[in-house]
Design a protein around this motif. Sequence first.
Motif, PDB file in Angstrom:
ATOM      1  N   ILE A 166       0.830  -1.201   0.000  1.00  0.00           N
ATOM      2  CA  ILE A 166       0.000   0.000   0.000  1.00  0.00           C
ATOM      3  C   ILE A 166       0.863   1.249   0.000  1.00  0.00           C
ATOM      4  N   TRP A 167       1.936   1.217   0.802  1.00  0.00           N
ATOM      5  CA  TRP A 167       2.843   2.360   0.833  1.00  0.00           C
ATOM      6  C   TRP A 167       3.530   2.569  -0.505  1.00  0.00           C
ATOM      7  N   GLU A 168       3.789   1.474  -1.229  1.00  0.00           N
ATOM      8  CA  GLU A 168       4.422   1.599  -2.544  1.00  0.00           C
ATOM      9  C   GLU A 168       3.515   2.342  -3.525  1.00  0.00           C
ATOM     10  N   VAL A 169       2.188   2.127  -3.386  1.00  0.00           N
ATOM     11  CA  VAL A 169       1.232   2.728  -4.313  1.00  0.00           C
ATOM     12  C   VAL A 169       0.902   4.173  -3.926  1.00  0.00           C
ATOM     13  N   LEU A 170       1.166   4.554  -2.691  1.00  0.00           N
ATOM     14  CA  LEU A 170       0.838   5.904  -2.241  1.00  0.00           C
ATOM     15  C   LEU A 170       1.626   6.986  -2.955  1.00  0.00           C
ATOM     16  N   TYR A 171       2.648   6.590  -3.722  1.00  0.00           N
ATOM     17  CA  TYR A 171       3.401   7.596  -4.463  1.00  0.00           C
ATOM     18  C   TYR A 171       2.526   8.276  -5.519  1.00  0.00           C
ATOM     19  N   LEU A 172       1.359   7.663  -5.836  1.00  0.00           N
ATOM     20  CA  LEU A 172       0.436   8.279  -6.784  1.00  0.00           C
ATOM     21  C   LEU A 172      -0.148   9.578  -6.252  1.00  0.00           C
ATOM     22  N   LEU A 173      -0.067   9.782  -4.933  1.00  0.00           N
ATOM     23  CA  LEU A 173      -0.588  11.011  -4.337  1.00  0.00           C
ATOM     24  C   LEU A 173       0.457  12.108  -4.284  1.00  0.00           C
ATOM     25  N   GLU A 174       1.673  11.815  -4.730  1.00  0.00           N
ATOM     26  CA  GLU A 174       2.711  12.832  -4.753  1.00  0.00           C
ATOM     27  C   GLU A 174       2.419  13.842  -5.864  1.00  0.00           C
ATOM     28  N   PRO A 175       2.932  15.081  -5.724  1.00  0.00           N
ATOM     29  CA  PRO A 175       2.652  16.112  -6.734  1.00  0.00           C
ATOM     30  C   PRO A 175       3.030  15.706  -8.152  1.00  0.00           C
ATOM     31  N   ALA A 176       4.183  15.046  -8.315  1.00  0.00           N
ATOM     32  CA  ALA A 176       4.621  14.662  -9.660  1.00  0.00           C
ATOM     33  C   ALA A 176       3.645  13.669 -10.290  1.00  0.00           C
ATOM     34  N   SER A 177       3.195  12.686  -9.515  1.00  0.00           N
ATOM     35  CA  SER A 177       2.271  11.672 -10.034  1.00  0.00           C
ATOM     36  C   SER A 177       0.922  12.281 -10.397  1.00  0.00           C
ATOM     37  N   LEU A 178       0.393  13.110  -9.485  1.00  0.00           N
ATOM     38  CA  LEU A 178      -0.897  13.745  -9.754  1.00  0.00           C
ATOM     39  C   LEU A 178      -0.824  14.656 -10.967  1.00  0.00           C
ATOM     40  N   THR A 179       0.278  15.391 -11.081  1.00  0.00           N
ATOM     41  CA  THR A 179       0.450  16.290 -12.225  1.00  0.00           C
ATOM     42  C   THR A 179       0.538  15.505 -13.522  1.00  0.00           C
TER      43      THR A 179
END
Length: 371
Positions: free
Chosen positions: A4-17
């Motif tokens: 789950i922590w590995e997938v949370l990077y999708l909430l980072e600014p770069a991923s969302l952008t």
Amino acid sequence: MEAIWEVLYLLEPASLTLILTAVAVTFGSALRALNYGKEMERNRDLSEESITLDRSQALMIPVMSSCGLLLTFYLFSLISQLLTAFTAVSSVMALYFCLSPYVTYLKLQFGLADPFVSRCCSKSITRSQMFLVLVSSGIVVAWLVSGHWVLNNLLGISICIAFVCHVRLPNIKICALLLVCLFVYDIFWVFFSERVFGANVMVSVATQQASNPVHTVADSLSLPGLQLITKKLELPVKIVFPRNLMGGMVPGGSTADFMMLGLGDMAIPAMLLALVLCFDHQKSKDIVNPGDRSSFKGHKYIWYALPGYAVGLVAALAVSGFTNSPQPALLYLVPSTLGPVIFISWIRKELTELWEGTKLNLNEKARLTEV
């Protein structure tokens, strides 16, 4: 829990952008293609500036793409300068195409005169066209000198929009054929190319940095200042965002410091979106009753394909983070976009019409030609 922590990077600014940019570019490309088609019909421009793919062309795209991928993989160092020069010229043309509607709008809004200033290749050039050429060329030169990721993204987005506007799909049958072939193409070159060629061909080509011709000129002329400024280039065949987006990234940074998405992962689904947008537009024109027209607005196919694209893209990025390995984005994007459109059209009993495509445009062109 660790997954789950590995997938949370999708909430980072770069991923969302990256996700928001890809969705916006895909929808914007489809919308621009629809408006471009309307513009051609309004102007009765029957010069076939856009290419409508047939079955053989759709089959050849993955084959030619594979040949180009292998050529770049094995001969990148030899053709790097040529690729950069070709990309620069293509980027100028794409930027000109994307900026021209805004210049036309400003001219109409403010009633600006646009006199002819010269002739080139037997065509007259207006002042606004000359201005656009200079602006587009200036942006490309700035990219060549700085190699900045923002300029790289701007050029890549322009190329994507221009491609979707000029290469069209006639119906879902050809669209499904193209998407399925590219679905297989993407899976093979990402997952299985290492077994055949000893390296992941797709990833190797995507992360290659091209030689900068400006740097070569600076070396030959012994210009130390320009040598320090110019770096190797990320070719605009993808959009990239620094993982440390808020902190920024210096030009010429390592490719591992960037999140990236190939232009094909936006342009190919955008061709499907452009097709369903045109279909929705044609259906709305066929509706006579105003009450039916307002109820149809909530049932357009674009509102199934576009969220499907967003879901597929998020799934691709999530699996990539979970497995810590690159993923073929079309593996997720093709089912999530093509699937809902085919299923909903089957429910509505419109699949045959969408599958074969409307022949109205061809008849209209023939009628306009006679007129």
